[in-house]
Design an enzyme around this catalytic site. Structure first.
Site, PDB file in Angstrom:
ATOM      1  N   CYS A 103      26.530 -11.200 -26.109  1.00 56.00           N
ATOM      2  CA  CYS A 103      27.532  -9.881 -26.102  1.00 56.00           C
ATOM      3  C   CYS A 103      27.159  -9.268 -24.665  1.00 56.00           C
ATOM      4  O   CYS A 103      26.112  -9.039 -24.391  1.00 56.00           O
ATOM      5  CB  CYS A 103      26.801  -9.119 -27.058  1.00 56.00           C
ATOM      6  N   GLY A 127      30.775  -0.677 -22.181  1.00 56.36           N
ATOM      7  CA  GLY A 127      31.647  -0.131 -21.544  1.00 56.36           C
ATOM      8  C   GLY A 127      33.165  -0.986 -22.131  1.00 56.36           C
ATOM      9  O   GLY A 127      33.071  -1.551 -23.108  1.00 56.36           O
ATOM     10  N   GLU A 128      34.157  -0.552 -21.577  1.00 51.34           N
ATOM     11  CA  GLU A 128      35.463  -0.971 -21.865  1.00 51.34           C
ATOM     12  C   GLU A 128      35.939  -1.896 -20.840  1.00 51.34           C
ATOM     13  O   GLU A 128      36.304  -1.652 -19.672  1.00 51.34           O
ATOM     14  CB  GLU A 128      36.384   0.559 -21.898  1.00 51.34           C
ATOM     15  N   CYS A 143      30.395   4.269 -20.205  1.00 49.84           N
ATOM     16  CA  CYS A 143      31.869   4.244 -20.696  1.00 49.84           C
ATOM     17  C   CYS A 143      32.253   5.463 -20.656  1.00 49.84           C
ATOM     18  O   CYS A 143      31.864   6.532 -20.941  1.00 49.84           O
ATOM     19  CB  CYS A 143      31.793   3.792 -22.285  1.00 49.84           C
ATOM     20  N   CYS A 150      33.835   7.462 -27.746  1.00 47.76           N
ATOM     21  CA  CYS A 150      34.241   7.165 -29.280  1.00 47.76           C
ATOM     22  C   CYS A 150      32.953   7.780 -29.849  1.00 47.76           C
ATOM     23  O   CYS A 150      31.940   7.499 -29.388  1.00 47.76           O
ATOM     24  CB  CYS A 150      34.020   5.545 -29.295  1.00 47.76           C
ATOM     25  N   GLU A 198      22.552  -3.892 -20.647  1.00 46.69           N
ATOM     26  CA  GLU A 198      22.047  -4.488 -21.615  1.00 46.69           C
ATOM     27  C   GLU A 198      22.983  -5.650 -22.194  1.00 46.69           C
ATOM     28  O   GLU A 198      24.198  -5.612 -22.004  1.00 46.69           O
ATOM     29  CB  GLU A 198      21.820  -3.601 -22.849  1.00 46.69           C
ATOM     30  N   ASN A 214      25.915   1.117 -37.334  1.00 45.48           N
ATOM     31  CA  ASN A 214      24.349   0.996 -36.799  1.00 45.48           C
ATOM     32  C   ASN A 214      24.328   2.434 -36.227  1.00 45.48           C
ATOM     33  O   ASN A 214      24.705   2.841 -35.187  1.00 45.48           O
ATOM     34  CB  ASN A 214      24.487  -0.211 -35.577  1.00 45.48           C
ATOM     35  N   LEU A 245      39.586  -0.966 -34.088  1.00 46.66           N
ATOM     36  CA  LEU A 245      40.646  -0.238 -34.831  1.00 46.66           C
ATOM     37  C   LEU A 245      39.923   0.945 -35.522  1.00 46.66           C
ATOM     38  O   LEU A 245      40.347   2.136 -35.022  1.00 46.66           O
ATOM     39  CB  LEU A 245      41.174  -1.149 -35.935  1.00 46.66           C
ATOM     40  N   CYS A 281      25.632  -3.689 -32.652  1.00 47.40           N
ATOM     41  CA  CYS A 281      26.920  -3.264 -32.151  1.00 47.40           C
ATOM     42  C   CYS A 281      26.667  -1.702 -31.741  1.00 47.40           C
ATOM     43  O   CYS A 281      26.244  -1.075 -32.761  1.00 47.40           O
ATOM     44  CB  CYS A 281      28.247  -3.428 -32.917  1.00 47.40           C
ATOM     45  N   CYS A 292      29.771   5.968 -31.167  1.00 48.09           N
ATOM     46  CA  CYS A 292      29.422   4.792 -30.277  1.00 48.09           C
ATOM     47  C   CYS A 292      27.955   5.393 -29.261  1.00 48.09           C
ATOM     48  O   CYS A 292      28.373   6.300 -28.674  1.00 48.09           O
ATOM     49  CB  CYS A 292      30.397   4.228 -29.434  1.00 48.09           C
TER      50      CYS A 292
HETATM   51  N1  SAH Z   1      34.422  -1.057 -25.437  1.00 52.00           N
HETATM   52  C1  SAH Z   1      34.860  -1.862 -26.250  1.00 52.00           C
HETATM   53  C2  SAH Z   1      33.741  -3.074 -26.169  1.00 52.00           C
HETATM   54  C3  SAH Z   1      32.471  -2.637 -26.534  1.00 52.00           C
HETATM   55  S1  SAH Z   1      32.219  -2.040 -27.910  1.00 52.00           S
HETATM   56  C4  SAH Z   1      35.380  -1.558 -27.421  1.00 52.00           C
HETATM   57  O1  SAH Z   1      35.280  -0.611 -27.910  1.00 52.00           O
HETATM   58  O2  SAH Z   1      35.985  -2.423 -28.110  1.00 52.00           O
HETATM   59  C5  SAH Z   1      32.020  -3.330 -29.159  1.00 52.00           C
HETATM   60  C6  SAH Z   1      32.088  -3.136 -30.764  1.00 52.00           C
HETATM   61  O3  SAH Z   1      31.128  -2.273 -31.311  1.00 52.00           O
HETATM   62  C7  SAH Z   1      33.346  -2.229 -30.938  1.00 52.00           C
HETATM   63  O4  SAH Z   1      34.325  -2.537 -32.028  1.00 52.00           O
HETATM   64  C8  SAH Z   1      32.898  -0.762 -31.271  1.00 52.00           C
HETATM   65  O5  SAH Z   1      33.908  -0.245 -31.778  1.00 52.00           O
HETATM   66  C9  SAH Z   1      31.735  -1.317 -31.968  1.00 52.00           C
HETATM   67  N2  SAH Z   1      30.748  -0.055 -32.175  1.00 52.00           N
HETATM   68  C10 SAH Z   1      30.434   0.924 -31.422  1.00 52.00           C
HETATM   69  N3  SAH Z   1      29.536   1.459 -31.781  1.00 52.00           N
HETATM   70  C11 SAH Z   1      29.128   0.973 -33.117  1.00 52.00           C
HETATM   71  C12 SAH Z   1      28.004   1.599 -33.968  1.00 52.00           C
HETATM   72  N4  SAH Z   1      27.161   2.678 -33.795  1.00 52.00           N
HETATM   73  N5  SAH Z   1      27.876   0.571 -35.185  1.00 52.00           N
HETATM   74  C13 SAH Z   1      28.792  -0.288 -35.178  1.00 52.00           C
HETATM   75  N6  SAH Z   1      29.597  -0.790 -34.404  1.00 52.00           N
HETATM   76  C14 SAH Z   1      29.990  -0.073 -33.281  1.00 52.00           C
HETATM   77 FE1  SF4 Z   2      34.287   3.337 -27.240  1.00 46.72          FE
HETATM   78 FE2  SF4 Z   2      33.869   0.882 -26.744  1.00 46.72          FE
HETATM   79 FE3  SF4 Z   2      33.156   2.887 -25.123  1.00 46.72          FE
HETATM   80 FE4  SF4 Z   2      31.751   2.581 -27.054  1.00 46.72          FE
HETATM   81  S1  SF4 Z   2      31.868   1.071 -25.368  1.00 46.72           S
HETATM   82  S2  SF4 Z   2      32.702   4.455 -26.180  1.00 46.72           S
HETATM   83  S3  SF4 Z   2      33.264   1.889 -28.846  1.00 46.72           S
HETATM   84  S4  SF4 Z   2      35.312   2.033 -25.906  1.00 46.72           S
END
Ligand code: SAH
Ligand code: SF4
Length: 391
Positions: A128, A190-191, A135, A139, A114, A321, A245, A364, A142
């Site tokens: 984006c 993804g990371e 991933c 987290c 996506e 979100n 963070l 996000c 997420c």
């Molecule tokens: N893996 C990387 C990049 C993708 S996630 C990372 O974690 O930074 C992109 C951003 O969306 C990150 O800051 C993540 O913490 C945030 N994010 C993930 N799930 C979310 C949610 N449900 N609501 C708002 N932000 C979220």
């Molecule tokens: Fe965590 Fe980023 Fe992977 Fe989502 S995409 S699980 S926020 S590392």
């Protein structure tokens, strides 16, 4: 007979015919090498031909060798026999009420990604992009984290996301005035730091001045904190850094971003301070998702300021979100504003990120592809967790 014996006794499967290399994922150097190695052009002409092809591919946006009219017919044919310029398939395209666009792209069987375009972000609009399918990091807030890693994307698959957005936004040639796509953020699925080689090649391609030409200063890579890859990221890409963070102490961050157990806050902060090129003009963005009753107290806002002291930083408060079965709720608007006010007083400007494209699950952390079947067990687990915490 053991399973191993059985495997050895089985006739060898014939290797599947390999797809022609897609030139869109090659850096300039890689392109010249591929053209020469494939025998499409003589070695002494490879650099010049690569330069011509490059402009057609990344500046004009062509997807057919026949359109490369300053290259001879025979050479074009030789290239077409060996290589591909094809875009992947767009499975679905959605447009949100607020103008956000989302594409579901299938690059290979079972590989769906996506990509989201958000207007009025950055100079004119941000894309984006995803770096992996799924991933590994889980987290807990997420959506992508609930999808197991399928695989890393190739550079071609990352570049294709930008090209598909440019096709849709009618952004060719790349040097046209008033471009709607000015910024790239690696904040999709993804990371990115677990796929740094492909991410770095893709950034080389996307930022090239004789091509798509999006400056490295307008490309942001977001990471959950893979500390050992921070310096390599800066050295290889000169991209802007964003750190997810979300918590100011290890106890909470261990839960929200489990990678914290491997690279705790102190190590992360030290790694960020050492990020190449960090300055007041090139600040780190700290992303902080606002989770109701979890990380949104005034004390945590103050702890955040203390933690970032001395680092050239921007703070982005992201209203959480929700996604189907998510175990958290978004903080109340008043709570977010109080949190933001404390941060504002410490000198950080307009830190709340307005959610965009929520109606099409494009915001996000809502991104996720792949079949529902794969997800069913994970979803059940999450639903159970959500009941536990009363969400
Ligand atoms: N893996 C990387 C990049 C993708 S996630 C990372 O974690 O930074 C992109 C951003 O969306 C990150 O800051 C993540 O913490 C945030 N994010 C993930 N799930 C979310 C949610 N449900 N609501 C708002 N932000 C979220
Ligand atoms: Fe965590 Fe980023 Fe992977 Fe989502 S995409 S699980 S926020 S590392």
């Amino acid at each position: 007979m053991t399973a191993l014996d059985l495997t050895l006794a089985m006739p060898r499967a014939r290797p599947a015919p390999t797809a022609p290399v897609n030139l869109m994922g090659l850096t300039r150097k890689g392109l010249a090498e591929a053209l020469a190695a494939g025998g499409a052009v003589p070695a002494d002409k490879a650099k010049m031909r690569a330069s011509q092809a490059w402009r057609w591919m990344h500046q004009a946006g062509v997807t057919d060798f026949e359109q490369m009219t300053n290259i001879s017919k025979e050479t074009r044919q030789a290239m077409a026999e060996r290589f591909s310029l094809a875009r992947p398939e767009i499975v679905e395209r959605q447009v949100s009420k607020d103008g956000t666009r989302k594409w579901l792209i299938r690059t290979a069987p079972g590989i769906e990604i996506e990509t989201v375009y958000i207007p009025d972000v950055g100079r004119s609009g941000a894309l984006c992009v995803s770096s992996q399918v799924g991933c590994t990091l889980n987290c807990t807030f997420c959506h992508t984290g609930t999808q197991p890693l399928v695989r890393n994307l190739t550079a071609a698959e990352i570049v294709a996301q930008v090209q598909i957005a440019k096709d849709d936004l009618e952004e060719w040639p790349s040097d046209k005035a008033d471009r709607a796509l000015s910024n790239i953020v690696f904040m999709g699925m993804g990371e990115p730091l677990y796929n740094l080689d492909a991410v770095s090649d893709a950034i080389d391609i996307i930022s090239d001045n004789e091509g798509i030409g999006i400056s490295r200063r307008r490309i942001t890579v977001s990471t959950s904190g893979v500390v050992p890859e921070l310096i390599p990221l800066g050295d290889k890409t000169q991209a802007m850094l964003a750190i997810s963070l979300h918590a100011t102490n290890d106890e909470l961050r261990d839960v929200l971003v489990p990678l914290n157990k491997k690279y705790p806050l102190q190590e992360l902060i030290a790694g960020i301070r050492a990020y190449p090129g960090l300055s007041n003009a090139r600040r780190v963005t700290f992303e902080y998702v606002m989770l109701k009753g979890v990380n949104d107290s005034p004390a945590e806002a103050r702890a955040l300021i203390a933690l970032l002291k001395g680092i050239p930083a921007k703070i982005n408060l992201i209203p959480f979100n929700p996604w189907p079965g998510s175990p958290y709720e978004c903080s109340d608007w008043g709570t977010i504003e109080r949190f933001a006010a404390i941060i504002n007083r410490a000198g950080y400007a307009s830190p709340i990120r307005t959610p965009r494209g929520r109606d099409i699950l494009a915001a996000c952390g809502q991104l996720k592809s792949e079949s529902e079947k794969v997800r069913a067990s994970v979803r059940r687990k999450l639903e159970a967790t959500a009941e536990d915490v009363g969400a």
